[in-house]
Motif scaffolding. Sequence first.
Motif, PDB file in Angstrom:
ATOM      1  N   ILE A  41      -1.538  -1.448  -9.015  1.00  0.00           N
ATOM      2  CA  ILE A  41      -2.477  -1.790  -9.977  1.00  0.00           C
ATOM      3  C   ILE A  41      -3.040  -3.356  -9.755  1.00  0.00           C
ATOM      4  O   ILE A  41      -3.825  -3.548 -10.566  1.00  0.00           O
ATOM      5  CB  ILE A  41      -1.954  -1.530 -11.524  1.00  0.00           C
ATOM      6  N   GLU A  99      -2.705  11.984 -12.341  1.00  0.00           N
ATOM      7  CA  GLU A  99      -3.160  12.591 -11.203  1.00  0.00           C
ATOM      8  C   GLU A  99      -3.135  14.120 -11.317  1.00  0.00           C
ATOM      9  O   GLU A  99      -2.113  14.745 -10.851  1.00  0.00           O
ATOM     10  CB  GLU A  99      -2.718  12.131 -10.126  1.00  0.00           C
ATOM     11  N   GLU A 151       0.184   3.958  -7.832  1.00  0.00           N
ATOM     12  CA  GLU A 151      -1.100   3.030  -7.838  1.00  0.00           C
ATOM     13  C   GLU A 151      -0.522   1.635  -7.981  1.00  0.00           C
ATOM     14  O   GLU A 151       0.149   1.446  -8.408  1.00  0.00           O
ATOM     15  CB  GLU A 151      -1.762   3.448  -8.899  1.00  0.00           C
ATOM     16  N   TRP A 183       0.684  -1.272   0.101  1.00  0.00           N
ATOM     17  CA  TRP A 183       0.039   0.162   0.007  1.00  0.00           C
ATOM     18  C   TRP A 183       0.892   1.199  -0.052  1.00  0.00           C
ATOM     19  O   TRP A 183       2.020   1.264   0.272  1.00  0.00           O
ATOM     20  CB  TRP A 183      -0.951  -0.023   0.991  1.00  0.00           C
ATOM     21  N   GLU A 222      -0.129   8.336  -0.239  1.00  0.00           N
ATOM     22  CA  GLU A 222       0.072   9.166  -1.055  1.00  0.00           C
ATOM     23  C   GLU A 222       0.393  10.458  -0.700  1.00  0.00           C
ATOM     24  O   GLU A 222       1.014  11.574  -1.362  1.00  0.00           O
ATOM     25  CB  GLU A 222      -1.138   9.160  -1.979  1.00  0.00           C
ATOM     26  N   LYS A 263       0.941   3.624 -15.802  1.00  0.00           N
ATOM     27  CA  LYS A 263      -0.070   2.383 -16.068  1.00  0.00           C
ATOM     28  C   LYS A 263      -0.484   2.138 -17.384  1.00  0.00           C
ATOM     29  O   LYS A 263      -0.596   2.973 -18.156  1.00  0.00           O
ATOM     30  CB  LYS A 263      -1.341   2.787 -15.261  1.00  0.00           C
ATOM     31  N   ARG A 318       0.028   6.604 -12.311  1.00  0.00           N
ATOM     32  CA  ARG A 318      -1.176   6.995 -12.964  1.00  0.00           C
ATOM     33  C   ARG A 318      -1.254   8.416 -13.218  1.00  0.00           C
ATOM     34  O   ARG A 318      -0.591   9.321 -12.386  1.00  0.00           O
ATOM     35  CB  ARG A 318      -2.508   6.459 -12.153  1.00  0.00           C
ATOM     36  N   ILE A 367       2.939  -2.319  -9.270  1.00  0.00           N
ATOM     37  CA  ILE A 367       2.579  -0.940  -9.144  1.00  0.00           C
ATOM     38  C   ILE A 367       2.964  -0.058 -10.342  1.00  0.00           C
ATOM     39  O   ILE A 367       3.828  -0.697 -11.147  1.00  0.00           O
ATOM     40  CB  ILE A 367       3.552  -0.441  -8.081  1.00  0.00           C
TER      41      ILE A 367
END
Length: 103
Positions: A47, A35, A45, A9, A12, A97, A33, A30
């Motif tokens: 994924i 943002e 992220e 995890w 952020e 991503k 992405r 991971i």
Amino acid sequence: MDNENRPVWVDESRCKACNICVSYCPSGTIAMREEVSAISGTMIEVIDPDSCIGCRECENHCPDFAIFVADKGFKFAKLTEESKQRAAQIKANNYQKLQGELA
């Protein structure tokens, strides 16, 4: 989902989106992405959490202590050819991503 039930995890609020963790991830777990609210325009992220092998490469190389891997007692995935290929594709895609990733 609480962090105790996740293999990996991200906090952020600590992440500066430097891509280092993604560059070390061998399993394509991971990626970055888009943002718009982030300073760099991207954010880390998770994924595909089910592909995390628990190697801790992302956590060990994060300069901001923003990514965490579950304790060794967690049941991690095995590294597969599919996850290795996804990791290579993410790296070739400038750590972004891939199209079609839903996470």
